[in-house]
Write an enzyme that holds these catalytic residues in place. Sequence first.
Site, short mmCIF file in Angstrom:
data_model
loop_
_atom_site.label_atom_id
_atom_site.label_comp_id
_atom_site.label_asym_id
_atom_site.label_seq_id
_atom_site.Cartn_x
_atom_site.Cartn_y
_atom_site.Cartn_z
CD GLU A 111 24.49 20.03 11.34
OE1 GLU A 111 24.00 20.95 10.65
OE2 GLU A 111 25.66 20.03 11.73
NE ARG B 184 35.40 28.14 7.71
CZ ARG B 184 34.34 27.44 8.12
NH1 ARG B 184 33.93 26.40 7.44
NH2 ARG B 184 33.71 27.78 9.22
CG ASN C 210 24.83 25.23 17.53
OD1 ASN C 210 25.93 25.60 17.94
ND2 ASN C 210 24.58 24.98 16.27
CG HIS D 166 29.90 20.13 8.49
ND1 HIS D 166 30.51 20.51 7.31
CD2 HIS D 166 29.41 21.26 9.03
CE1 HIS D 166 30.39 21.81 7.14
NE2 HIS D 166 29.73 22.30 8.19
#
Length: 401
Positions: A387, A244, A10, A183
Amino acid sequence: MTATRVLVLNSGSSSVKYQLLDMRDSSRLAVGLVERIGEESSRLKHTPLNDGGASRERTESIADHAAALQAVAEELAKDGLGLDSPELAAIGHRVVHGGQSFTEPTVVNDAVLAEIERLIPVAPLHNPANLTGIRTARALRPDLPQVAVFDTAFHTTMPESAARYAIDVETADTHRIRRYGFHGTSHAYVSRATAELLGRSPEDVNVIVLHLGNGASASAVRGGECVDTSMGLTPLEGLVMGTRSGDMDPAVIFHLMRVGGMSTDEIDTLLNKKSGLIGLCGDNDMREIRRRIDEGDERAKLAFDIYIHRLKKYIGAYYAVLGRVDAIAFTAGVGENSAPVRKAAVAGLEQLGLAVDDELNAVRSDEPRLISPAGARVAVAVVPTDEELEIATQTYALVEA
Ligand code: ADP
């Protein structure tokens, strides 16, 4: 010897996270992180898990991603897990934006790289770093399959009615403006794992997945396919997040430009980095916010209430989108750990068949579990996301095929 290991990478702009898995039993052989790439004091933290070795740290200047991957390769080699091993089957890369081009994990070739590059305008922060990671890994092991696993792919099944903004179609198409969602790897994994927890096949189950980390998104999954999600063209849309804003009247931006005299970059930073929980109360860690609420802090309480209000609106909206909901699954840092968030999110929704059992909700565990009362019409579940495992599984399935 059959190759059964997958390295998951990643790659961010100044960091690389990695995990080496053995797909015979999905076990982790090593995990680690390189941070502050390109700075004076870069840091590599490596934890071998294959024979109980202790974590090792290196602090040195790591100039670029190539040097970072080289350092990772050296650390892995010390544990007998070198990247030159014939047991390594593939490298799986997290790629943030696959646009409409990539609906599935994809073996990387030059054309794939060119397409990921073409998508940079819609993912200017993420895709360049992801590309650098792939190119670096390719240079290190040119003979090995490199697989790109896209954060957007799971959401490509959204119908046009959910994926399009109600703006001029030609303008939208010229600039590839639509709702992509992010996601996706987590929403895919968690919706499947929720069906498994219920002992049912994913095709038979409708699930609302609430991925609540520092970034946060909700998705409506019907029979294993995503039909709506809360993030849009970028990860800014939707839920209140750590930093955010999530949903807001787009005219706020014109107002900040015209009346506030702010530049595009300043507004971008405001909405992505200085809004959400941190903008509302100065903290983005839910633990800290809960601690402040317990001490009677009004700002923290208001931030929490705004966060929950938005979350509840999405639960209601996706309930309506799906028509029938079998389960709601909480996941990621906040979803997996914050019992107060889970309780508040479904409070008052008994008419929709939603409730949380306080004792079950208080249990701390790394396992998927139900927190709704026995016999509840809708299952409420906590399902830890993974993930890296999902990227490794998709990567391995592709190279084994
Ligand atoms: P990221 O989006 O960075 O991957 P994570 O899924 O790791 O985020 O979630 C990080 C967030 O999870 C933290 O900012 C914090 O708000 C929350 N969190 C982590 N542990 C706990 C906990 N024990 N209780 C409540 N919130 C937690």
